[in-house]
Design an enzyme around this catalytic site. Sequence first.
Site, mmCIF file in Angstrom:
data_model
loop_
_atom_site.group_PDB
_atom_site.id
_atom_site.type_symbol
_atom_site.label_atom_id
_atom_site.label_comp_id
_atom_site.label_asym_id
_atom_site.label_seq_id
_atom_site.Cartn_x
_atom_site.Cartn_y
_atom_site.Cartn_z
ATOM 1 N N GLU A 109 -16.365 6.171 4.348
ATOM 2 C CA GLU A 109 -15.680 5.647 5.586
ATOM 3 C C GLU A 109 -15.628 6.475 6.807
ATOM 4 O O GLU A 109 -16.414 7.635 6.685
ATOM 5 C CB GLU A 109 -14.326 5.050 5.327
ATOM 6 C CG GLU A 109 -13.596 6.003 4.736
ATOM 7 C CD GLU A 109 -12.128 5.461 4.525
ATOM 8 O OE1 GLU A 109 -11.985 4.489 3.497
ATOM 9 O OE2 GLU A 109 -10.936 5.897 4.884
ATOM 10 N N LYS A 121 -2.939 6.626 1.382
ATOM 11 C CA LYS A 121 -2.699 6.757 2.844
ATOM 12 C C LYS A 121 -1.992 8.416 2.774
ATOM 13 O O LYS A 121 -0.731 8.219 3.042
ATOM 14 C CB LYS A 121 -2.030 5.906 3.551
ATOM 15 C CG LYS A 121 -2.929 5.745 4.956
ATOM 16 C CD LYS A 121 -2.604 4.514 5.699
ATOM 17 C CE LYS A 121 -2.806 4.335 6.998
ATOM 18 N NZ LYS A 121 -4.267 5.327 7.303
ATOM 19 N N ARG A 180 0.846 -1.351 -0.198
ATOM 20 C CA ARG A 180 -0.011 0.072 -0.057
ATOM 21 C C ARG A 180 0.760 1.339 0.166
ATOM 22 O O ARG A 180 0.352 2.248 -0.548
ATOM 23 C CB ARG A 180 -0.945 -0.095 1.340
ATOM 24 C CG ARG A 180 -2.108 1.118 1.097
ATOM 25 C CD ARG A 180 -3.168 0.789 2.050
ATOM 26 N NE ARG A 180 -2.423 0.959 3.598
ATOM 27 C CZ ARG A 180 -3.073 0.671 4.611
ATOM 28 N NH1 ARG A 180 -4.369 0.351 4.462
ATOM 29 N NH2 ARG A 180 -2.664 0.736 5.741
HETATM 30 C C1 COI Z 1 -4.293 3.318 11.437
HETATM 31 O O1 COI Z 1 -5.307 2.578 11.785
HETATM 32 O O2 COI Z 1 -2.988 2.558 11.683
HETATM 33 C C2 COI Z 1 -4.252 4.462 10.829
HETATM 34 O O3 COI Z 1 -3.336 4.791 10.258
HETATM 35 C C3 COI Z 1 -5.385 5.314 11.036
HETATM 36 C C4 COI Z 1 -4.910 6.468 11.621
HETATM 37 C C5 COI Z 1 -5.159 7.765 11.080
HETATM 38 C C6 COI Z 1 -4.856 6.586 12.946
#
Ligand code: COI
Length: 341
Positions: A222, A186, A84
Site C-alpha cells: 500500500e 493501526k 479495528r
Molecule cells: C487516515 O486516513 O485517517 C489515517 O489514519 C491515515 C493517516 C496516517 C493520515
Amino acid sequence: MMNKKDIDWDNLGFYAHETKSMFKAIYTAEEKWQVEGLIPYGDVSMSPASTILNYGQGIFEGTKAYRTSKDRVVGFRIEENAARFASSSERLCIPQLPEGLFLNAVQEVVKDNSDFLPTQDQGSLYIRPLAYGDGPMLGVKASNNYTFLVYATPVGSYFKSGLKMLDTILTDKYHRIATKSIGFAKAVGNYAGTLLPYKEITMDGFDEVIFLNSSDENIIDEARSANVFVLKGNVLKTPALQGSILPGITRDSTIKVARELFDLEVYEEDVTVEDLLNGDEVFFTGTAAVVAPAGSINYKNNKVQFETDYNASMTKKIRDKLIDIQYENIEDPFGWVVPLK
Ligand code: COI
C-alpha cells in the site's frame, strides 16, 4: 484553546489545530479502564520509561464528522473504527476498551467541539482516537498502564495541493512493513518507517510513495497512509488483506460502491507490479486521503503517465459518490451514515 478566528477555514489542509476538549480514560492493572471524560485539549505527560516512548506500544484511529446538507452532524461507519481499534489493541497487547466506550468518546468529543466543525465546502472534523502504554517498563514487555485519548481537529484536503493528480513512486528501496508483522493494525510504528521514504520522494518532486510487498516484490502493498486501487476496463483490483495491508474503511466502502453502484468487477487479490503499471486508473483511499487519483507512477526510473481525464474518470465517480453519501447530498444506500447529535 485556539481561537476559532485564528484558523484559516478556507484553506484547512491537514494540520492539528488546537480545539476545545479531548476525551480521556486511563487503565491500571488494579482498576482496569477508568473514564475521566472530557478534559481541556492539551499536552499529556508520562513516564520517560513508558512503552509508547521506548517501544512504540501505541495504536490510533482516524474518522471524520461531517456537517451535512441536511444540517445534521454525522459520522461514517464509526463502529468499523471501533472494531479495528479492538483488533489493533489485541495485536499491540493493549487492554480492550469496554463495550461502547470508543463510540461514546467519539460522540462526546464531536458534540463538545462542534464549534470547530467545518462546513461542507471547508472540510470535516477529523477525529483521532489513541491508546498507548504510558507506564514504565524497561524490558520489552507490555505496559501495566495505558491512556485512551480522543481529540478532534478541523481538516480540509490531505494532499498539499488539494485534488491534484498525484505524481507517485513505486519504490524498490524500502518496504513499509513485514508481511507477518503489525501492518494490518493501526500501530503508530507502521508510519514511522515511511517518513524517510516520503522525505526522499518529496525532495525529488513526488507526492506519494507506493511500497512493494516485503515477501514478494512482484506484488504491491500500500502507500504511506492509504490503500491502493487499480482499474483496468471494468475490473477494479486492490491488494487482499493478507496481513500487511491495513483494512481501510474507505477501502471497504470503495469496494462496495464500485460493485453495487457502478457494476465494476472488484477483486481483493494480489496486485502485481504489471497490473499497477498497466492500469487505466490508479487511486488511493483513506479517511484522510478520501479517494485521491494518481497522475503518474515512476518505477525504476521509468514513468507511466495515466491518460484518463480526471473529470471523466471512474476515480472521480467513486470519490464523488462517497462524498455525497458522507455529506448526505444523496440518500445513503448502505446505512453507513450515523447521526452524532
Ligand atoms: C487516515 O486516513 O485517517 C489515517 O489514519 C491515515 C493517516 C496516517 C493520515
